[in-house]
Design an enzyme around this catalytic site. Structure first.
Site: not given
Length: 463
Positions: A106, A252
């Site tokens: 992330s 992401d």
């Protein structure tokens, strides 16, 4: 260097010693545990897993380890290669797969990577399921397939385009209005897969695109968390190019932030507020965000006649409460939009399309749109944990000190005062205490945060 095992997956820094960091051995062990768990759960003869990754440098190595571990268990793999978290989530049910794995850390810096695990609906596993997988991993309870029963890898590259088509077909996305508005938008893809997906979506919707850091090299040009202090380049470029606004995503592509035409942040917390305002204006209903999200969503929801609920932090908790309350939209204040009409997962592509339609209908600038919403200011801070620190006791002492206020212990400790709130919680992914505050001015939010940090340090004898 760090390896964090939690019910939401395994996350760590690349290199070093097994069990201390995310090494090839740890990647194989955890992939084997997930694959074994899927086989135990599945009633189907063939188990199939969708695998995709963001563009971070270690991604290809980790992906090869994970996929080959799965085929060693007799599991078939659909290889999306470079993808986004929401794209993998969309692909799992379309492929009728048994599960999915997203290889991404992330917003964490380039030295980090992680395995995020999905169920057959393309949704994150719940706590009980995650705990079962951790148990299998710790026991190394794996049985690999013999040579004639190995799985196979099928590579497919169309799913970002499929995801885009699914977004454009949503009932509240008006591609015609967006195209007619003739927007010019700057996109910062932080040199990851957002640089593939977001410009492609915008062009599909008739938007003029200016790309910044959209080469998926994995060499992040700035801290990849989409916060104001990291986004000086796009703020300047939006003004320089006289663009209508800017779009920033994390590596992401499940967090979304906007830059107004004047180079100022729209506010990461207001991504969900704006999208919810548009959706609720067409389809009134309930909303959900987590305890660390802005009060502004509650205000907007009630303005449209709906009910707002707050969940514990974590996408799986938001989704669970959204289902319970039949929420029409929800998400997290970090720029994560969850729109059930497509799927129950944070999705920046959905957020971009809803925001563009909203803006095209309003026919006002992004800075003018921001002024139509309640004005709250947030301060996000953290304290690094030291070994042996009793964090639960610290939070308990804070809870007792403020027991006369409105206190929630659903997730850490949240104290609601009349004019502001404070939320303290242990991070699930990093060795820190997060301290979020919100008030009606930035100075007040910052002051409240610093005061609470001082109190915690005194309790913990960290001064």
């Amino acid at each position: 260097m760090t390896l964090i095992k939690s019910i939401s997956g395994i996350r760590g820094t690349i290199g070093g010693k097994p069990s201390d960091n995310l090494t090839p051995i740890d990647a194989v062990k955890f992939a084997a545990a997930y694959g074994s768990w899927l086989k135990n759960q599945s009633k189907d003869e063939t188990v199939k897993v969708v695998v995709g990754r963001d563009a971070r440098i270690s991604g290809e190595m980790i992906q090869q380890l994970v996929m080959n571990t799965l085929i060693g268990l007799g599991i078939d793999v659909i290889d999306l290669d470079l993808s986004t978290t929401p794209t993998v989530e969309v692909a799992v049910p379309l492929e009728k797969a048994t599960g999915g794995i997203i290889l991404t850390a992330s917003h964490n810096p380039k030295q980090w990577n992680a395995l995020k695990l999905l169920n057959e609906k393309g949704e994150f596993l719940n706590g009980k399921q995650g705990a079962e997988i951790l148990e299998i991993a710790e026991a190394a309870d794996f049985t690999f397939s013999e040579v004639d029963a190995l799985g196979k890898i099928t590579k497919t590259t169309h799913y970002i385009d499929t995801h885009i088509e699914e977004v454009t077909m949503l009932s509240l996305v008006d591609a015609k209005k967006i195209s007619e508005a003739n927007f010019t938008v700057v996109v910062d893809g932080v040199n990851s897969t957002g640089g593939i997906a977001i410009p492609r979506l915008l062009k599909r919707l008739g938007v003029n695109v200016i790309e910044l850091y959209c080469e998926p090299t994995g060499h992040f040009p700035h801290n990849p968390e989409p916060l104001k202090e990291h986004l000086g380049d796009i703020c300047e470029l939006v003004k320089e190019k006289k663009a209508d606004f800017g779009i920033v995503v994390d590596p992401d592509v499940d967090r979304l932030a906007f830059i107004a035409e004047d180079g100022e942040m729209f506010g990461e917390e207001y991504t969900l507020v704006a999208c919810a305002d548009y959706v609720l204006s067409k389809n009134p209903g309930n909303t959900v965000s987590n305890l660390s999200s802005s009060r502004a969503l509650k205000d907007i929801t009630e303005k449209h006649g709906g009910t707002y609920k707050a969940s514990a932090v974590g996408e799986v908790n938001v989704v669970e409460l959204m289902k319970e309350t039949n929420a029409v939209i929800g998400g997290e204040g970090n720029g994560g939009i969850i729109y059930p009409e497509l799927h129950y997962g944070r999705d920046s592509l959905v957020g971009v399309a809803l925001f563009l339609t909203h803006l095209a209908e309003k026919k006002i600038s992004v800075s003018e749109l921001r002024k139509t919403y309640p004005s709250y200011f947030m301060s996000k801070n953290k304290i690094e944990l030291t070994p042996g620190l009793d964090v639960d006791n610290i939070l308990k002492e804070v809870e007792e000190k403020y027991s006369k206020e409105e206190v929630s212990t659903v997730d850490g400790v949240k104290i609601d005062f009349e004019e502001h709130w404070v939320h303290l919680r242990k991070s699930n992914t990093e060795p820190i205490i997060r301290i979020y505050t919100e008030a009606k001015s930035q100075q007040e939010a910052d002051d409240v945060a610093q005061s609470m940090i001082k109190e915690i340090k005194q309790i913990a004898n960290l001064d």
